[in-house]
Design a protein around this motif. Structure first.
Motif, PDB file in Angstrom:
ATOM      1  N   LEU A 129       0.818  -1.210   0.000  1.00  0.00           N
ATOM      2  CA  LEU A 129       0.000   0.000   0.000  1.00  0.00           C
ATOM      3  C   LEU A 129       0.854   1.263   0.000  1.00  0.00           C
ATOM      4  O   LEU A 129       0.483   2.275  -0.602  1.00  0.00           O
ATOM      5  CB  LEU A 129      -0.950  -0.013   1.199  1.00  0.00           C
ATOM      6  CG  LEU A 129      -2.082  -1.039   1.076  1.00  0.00           C
ATOM      7  CD1 LEU A 129      -2.796  -1.225   2.401  1.00  0.00           C
ATOM      8  CD2 LEU A 129      -3.079  -0.638   0.003  1.00  0.00           C
ATOM      9  N   GLU A 130       2.018   1.218   0.645  1.00  0.00           N
ATOM     10  CA  GLU A 130       2.900   2.385   0.617  1.00  0.00           C
ATOM     11  C   GLU A 130       3.557   2.540  -0.749  1.00  0.00           C
ATOM     12  O   GLU A 130       3.825   3.658  -1.196  1.00  0.00           O
ATOM     13  CB  GLU A 130       3.950   2.272   1.717  1.00  0.00           C
ATOM     14  CG  GLU A 130       3.346   2.457   3.120  1.00  0.00           C
ATOM     15  CD  GLU A 130       4.385   2.388   4.218  1.00  0.00           C
ATOM     16  OE1 GLU A 130       5.531   1.958   3.934  1.00  0.00           O
ATOM     17  OE2 GLU A 130       4.053   2.745   5.364  1.00  0.00           O
ATOM     18  N   THR A 131       3.827   1.442  -1.430  1.00  0.00           N
ATOM     19  CA  THR A 131       4.371   1.514  -2.786  1.00  0.00           C
ATOM     20  C   THR A 131       3.333   2.050  -3.755  1.00  0.00           C
ATOM     21  O   THR A 131       3.644   2.855  -4.641  1.00  0.00           O
ATOM     22  CB  THR A 131       4.849   0.125  -3.258  1.00  0.00           C
ATOM     23  OG1 THR A 131       5.832  -0.380  -2.339  1.00  0.00           O
ATOM     24  CG2 THR A 131       5.459   0.195  -4.652  1.00  0.00           C
ATOM     25  N   LEU A 132       2.084   1.630  -3.597  1.00  0.00           N
ATOM     26  CA  LEU A 132       1.001   2.105  -4.461  1.00  0.00           C
ATOM     27  C   LEU A 132       0.704   3.576  -4.213  1.00  0.00           C
ATOM     28  O   LEU A 132       0.318   4.303  -5.128  1.00  0.00           O
ATOM     29  CB  LEU A 132      -0.265   1.277  -4.214  1.00  0.00           C
ATOM     30  CG  LEU A 132      -0.250  -0.158  -4.744  1.00  0.00           C
ATOM     31  CD1 LEU A 132      -1.417  -0.945  -4.172  1.00  0.00           C
ATOM     32  CD2 LEU A 132      -0.308  -0.168  -6.276  1.00  0.00           C
ATOM     33  N   GLY A 133       0.870   4.027  -2.971  1.00  0.00           N
ATOM     34  CA  GLY A 133       0.613   5.423  -2.658  1.00  0.00           C
ATOM     35  C   GLY A 133      -0.834   5.809  -2.892  1.00  0.00           C
ATOM     36  O   GLY A 133      -1.761   5.162  -2.397  1.00  0.00           O
ATOM     37  N   ALA A 134      -1.038   6.873  -3.694  1.00  0.00           N
ATOM     38  CA  ALA A 134      -2.397   7.348  -3.972  1.00  0.00           C
ATOM     39  C   ALA A 134      -3.183   6.364  -4.824  1.00  0.00           C
ATOM     40  O   ALA A 134      -4.415   6.402  -4.851  1.00  0.00           O
ATOM     41  CB  ALA A 134      -2.341   8.709  -4.681  1.00  0.00           C
TER      42      ALA A 134
END
Length: 399
Positions: A129-134
């Motif tokens: 989820l942090e890699t995907l960001g927005a």
């Protein structure tokens, strides 16, 4: 600027590819162990109560272990490194399955193996989820590789057991552990830094998240018979391990489809409404298992409902937790969700199923009890304040 943007996009896609591969192997391992571990233990001479207890250990370590690893992850920010450590240590611990020890031996082996195993998924969810960001709506696409791995190996191993017996499980499982470790080694050794002065360390559990967690616990209790005794139940009804694997695969296919549509559904409808519908269908699913297992069409319908029992509920729950907690506490939030639902709920569900199963003459009662648990889970979702469900349990759809 354009070149930097392209390089950043390529770097993100490259990392997401390795993350997807980690999901593939992680859930491929579950596809080997979850449906067939009960059959594996039965072949080694354990009865239903002992199998239920052993499988409960598999779930119970999720109560403590994820929270220990989450504290380490949130304090150090070294989530990628913990995934690698967990994959390496659990692979070594899994070697113990090759030795045909007794009940205590297997109980200790399961506890050690799953302690390290539980270091992986919560951190992988946060990294994703942090890699995907927005672009959090892309979670379903990445997570679907895990479902694909589960799908392939649940069918392949079902066929393999039919041909060569249950002792192929340690060999297949260890090979997949090595694959997971190889992919995890490709994850970057990044370190998430936290502002310790401005970030609050305590988790805030308001009324909405409290009822969400109670509901999640009950849902996983209801899934205890499915995750621990599904193949044994179908064998009792006259199906082979291979056919049982095909039915499990049908459920996973439905799950993959749901992961693709979940962001759009969550954008259009409130998550509370979708959770209520999903849990109602889950209760129906377990009733079909209790009273319609002898009919292939009803059994197939019950597996299609896995799209709601797991797919839609899980996508909403992961996003819920990610949005509720700040960067310092996200691993703790994911661990709290995992430990209470899959840990406490899964362990209780599997253990109680082993007790209710008894001598195997009234196994349908396990599924009736599961339907009741799912019904209560639905009632508790109804207690979540509507504004929290709309604002905080929402997946963002991206075109």
């Amino acid at each position: 600027m354009s070149r930097e943007s392209n390089e950043s996009t390529e770097s993100t896609q490259h990392q997401l590819s390795w993350i997807s591969a980690c999901y593939f192997f992680f859930f491929a391992i579950l596809g080997v162990l979850v449906p067939y571990l009960g059959v594996f233990f039965q072949h080694r001479g354990f009865d239903a109560q002992e199998i239920g207890f052993l499988l409960a250990i598999l779930m119970a370590t999720r109560i403590i272990a994820p929270n220990i690893w989450a504290v380490v992850a949130d304090k150090t920010g070294m989530r990628g490194q913990l995934v690698k450590l967990g994959a390496a240590c659990s692979a070594v611990a899994f070697l113990s399955f090759f030795y045909q020890g007794g009940f205590v031996y297997l109980a200790v082996s399961l506890a050690i193996y799953t302690f390290f195993w539980n270091a992986i998924l919560a951190q992988l969810e946060v990294i994703t989820l942090e890699t995907l960001g927005a672009n959090s709506g892309g979670y379903g696409k990445v997570r679907s590789f895990g479902s694909l791995g589960y799908l392939i190996f649940v069918v392949a191993v079902g066929y393999g057991i039919s041909q060569w017996g249950t002792e192929i499980l340690p060999f297949v499982g260890f090979a997949l552990f090595l694959g997971l470790l190889g992919c995890a080694l490709s994850l970057p050794n990044t370190r998430v830094t936290n502002d310790w002065q401005n970030s609050k360390g305590q988790l805030k559990l308001d009324r909405g998240i409290f009822w969400f967690l109670v509901s999640a616990l009950l849902l996983q209790m209801s899934a205890g018979p499915f995750y621990g005794f599904f193949v044994l139940y179908l064998k009792q009804a006259g199906y082979s391990e291979f056919i049982a694997g095909v039915f499990v695969a049908l459920g996973v296919m439905a799950e993959i489809v749901m992961f693709m549509f979940a962001p759009k559904l969550m954008a259009r409808y409130s998550a509370k409404s979708l959770l209520l519908v999903s849990l109602a269908l889950t209760s129906l699913r377990w009733l079909l298992m209790a009273f319609g297992v002898q009919y292939a069409a009803l059994l197939g319908l019950s597996q299609i409902l896995h799209a709601f029992t797991f797919g839609l509920v899980h996508a909403a729950s992961i996003q819920f937790v990610h949005q509720r907690f700040d960067v310092r506490n996200r691993s703790k939030g994911q661990a709290l969700y995992a430990s209470l639902s899959f840990g406490v709920g899964g362990a209780l569900g599997t253990w109680l199923c082993g007790i209710i199963w008894g001598d195997g003459t009234q196994t349908w009662l396990c599924w009736l009890a599961a339907a009741v648990c799912a019904l209560f889970a639905m009632l508790f979702v109804g207690l979540i304040p509507q504004y929290q469900a709309r604002n905080e349990v929402e997946l963002t759809a991206h075109n």
